[in-house]
Design an enzyme around this catalytic site. Structure first.
Site, mmCIF file in Angstrom:
data_model
loop_
_atom_site.group_PDB
_atom_site.id
_atom_site.type_symbol
_atom_site.label_atom_id
_atom_site.label_comp_id
_atom_site.label_asym_id
_atom_site.label_seq_id
_atom_site.Cartn_x
_atom_site.Cartn_y
_atom_site.Cartn_z
ATOM 1 N N LYS A 1 -6.702 11.009 5.526
ATOM 2 C CA LYS A 1 -6.212 9.812 4.848
ATOM 3 C C LYS A 1 -7.365 9.226 4.054
ATOM 4 C CE LYS A 1 -4.106 5.308 5.508
ATOM 5 N NZ LYS A 1 -3.432 4.403 6.442
ATOM 6 N N LYS B 1 -2.846 12.331 2.805
ATOM 7 C CA LYS B 1 -2.373 11.094 2.184
ATOM 8 C C LYS B 1 -3.464 10.504 1.311
ATOM 9 C CE LYS B 1 -0.959 6.493 3.518
ATOM 10 N NZ LYS B 1 -0.955 5.530 4.559
HETATM 11 C C1 PBG Z 1 -1.408 1.449 7.439
HETATM 12 C C2 PBG Z 1 -0.795 2.314 6.390
HETATM 13 C C3 PBG Z 1 -0.984 2.267 5.002
HETATM 14 C C4 PBG Z 1 -0.065 3.153 4.446
HETATM 15 C C5 PBG Z 1 0.614 3.755 5.503
HETATM 16 N N1 PBG Z 1 0.139 3.235 6.694
HETATM 17 C C6 PBG Z 1 -1.844 1.393 4.165
HETATM 18 C C7 PBG Z 1 -3.295 1.390 4.322
HETATM 19 O O1 PBG Z 1 -3.891 2.235 4.991
HETATM 20 O O2 PBG Z 1 -3.890 0.466 3.783
HETATM 21 C C8 PBG Z 1 0.141 3.378 2.972
HETATM 22 C C9 PBG Z 1 1.454 3.961 2.573
HETATM 23 C C10 PBG Z 1 1.787 3.858 1.122
HETATM 24 O O3 PBG Z 1 0.996 3.385 0.281
HETATM 25 O O4 PBG Z 1 2.917 4.239 0.799
HETATM 26 N N2 PBG Z 1 -2.497 1.914 8.098
#
Ligand code: PBG
Length: 333
Positions: free
Chosen positions: A196, A256
């Site tokens: 991520k 991601k």
């Molecule tokens: C929370 C989380 C996030 C997303 C999914 N879970 C945001 C972040 O890490 O700030 C983002 C998903 C998206 O942008 O569609 N931890």
């Protein structure tokens, strides 16, 4: 010309093209993200046209619609009331919180639908970080993991099928696996946000949940998530993360965002035999919606081409806000 090989031979008719097509999209590949809130209305999300914050009363209908279109998994995200947000995000393991209630309701009303959850503190934290922020402004790893384990167990108790740690703390997959097993949830899977990245593409999501990092009081709150989410410049590091997640017991690994990280999906596909998921995140969704609204692109064609690119890169599963639209388009053929 006297050419032995003419690749166009196999592109000549729809039947020939269908025969040699290497990848297919299926609605069963999709995981549909849904936002829920305590309110009674269905609130449109400004930065994500077509997406809403669902009331629990309206949620079942949307889940049933997805099911009828062939979607087989949803993932739930909560917009937590400001008054419930604390520095330690303790609301995340309230067994009667929004997410456990939503899970129990869906398991009752649409029992076949698989439910994935998100494990992280950010929607529950007044600081807007995925972990606990120390007085010095450091996002604490091991202390955070204790809370994430409690959150995961509460979600499993409510009936979640797949627990999705999105926090990027070190060692959380192994700790959550152990916590689930200790409580008798050895059958509940972990879909880890393995690679991520610290991405600007999450902007619309943070607006939807009002969960962006923010300064509260005198504590120096980091304005970004760079000390735990990955540097967009790094690819080899994703392999290290994947090796750790596999050792720690992840069942599915996720990359991601998706579109700007197709190379990472491809690399993980080559490194691991586990199923790989791609998260087609909020910013990717909103860019397509904005261009389509202006008539600059053909939304249907662009969405299906994008989703197919995840499969071609090596993903088995795709988390996408386009899930219902895409399922509908696939059905139409
Ligand atoms: C929370 C989380 C996030 C997303 C999914 N879970 C945001 C972040 O890490 O700030 C983002 C998903 C998206 O942008 O569609 N931890």
């Amino acid at each position: 010309m006297e050419l032995t090989y003419r690749p166009r031979r196999l592109r000549r008719t729809p039947a020939l093209r269908a025969m040699v097509r290497e990848h297919q999209l299926s609605s069963a590949d999709f995981i549909y993200p849904l936002f829920v809130h305590e309110g009674t209305d269905v609130e449109p999300i400004g930065a994500m046209p077509g997406a809403s914050r669902w009331s629990l009363a309206a949620l079942t209908g949307e889940v049933q619609r997805a099911w009828n279109l062939g979607v087989r998994c949803i993932v739930l995200f909560p917009k937590v009331a400001e008054g419930l947000k604390t520095e330690d995000g303790a609301e995340c393991f309230n067994a009667n919180g929004l997410i456990p209630r939503a899970i129990r309701q869906i398991k009752q009303e649409v029992p076949g639908m698989a439910i994935m959850t998100d494990v992280a503190l950010d929607p529950y934290s007044c600081d807007g970080h995925d972990g606990i922020v120390s007085p010095a402004g450091v996002v604490l790893n091991d202390e955070t993991i204790e809370l994430l384990c409690k959150q995961a167990v509460v979600q499993a108790e409510a009936g979640a099928d797949l627990i999705g740690p999105s926090d990027m703390m070190d060692g959380r997959v192994g700790a959550i696996r152990e916590a689930l097993d200790d409580e008798g949830f050895e059958h509940v899977g972990i879909i880890s946000y393995t690679a991520k990245y610290s991405s600007a593409y999450y902007g619309p999501f943070r607006e939807a949940l009002d969960s962006a990092p923010r300064a509260a009081g005198s504590k120096p709150i980091p304005t970004n998530k760079d000390t735990y989410q990955m540097d967009p410049a790094n690819a080899r590091e994703a392999i290290t993360e994947a090796q750790l997640d596999e050792q720690e017991g992840a069942d599915i690994m996720m990359v991601k965002p998706g579109l700007a990280y197709l190379d990472i999906i491809h690399r993980l596909r080559n490194e691991s035999e586990l199923p790989i998921a791609a998260y087609n995140v909020s910013g990717e969704y909103s860019m397509v919606k904005a261009a389509a609204e202006r008539g600059w692109i053909d939304e249907r064609a662009v969405v299906l081409e994008t989703l197919l690119s995840f499969k071609r890169a090596g993903a088995d599963l795709i988390l996408t806000y386009h899930a219902c639209d895409a399922a509908e388009w696939l059905r139409q053929g």
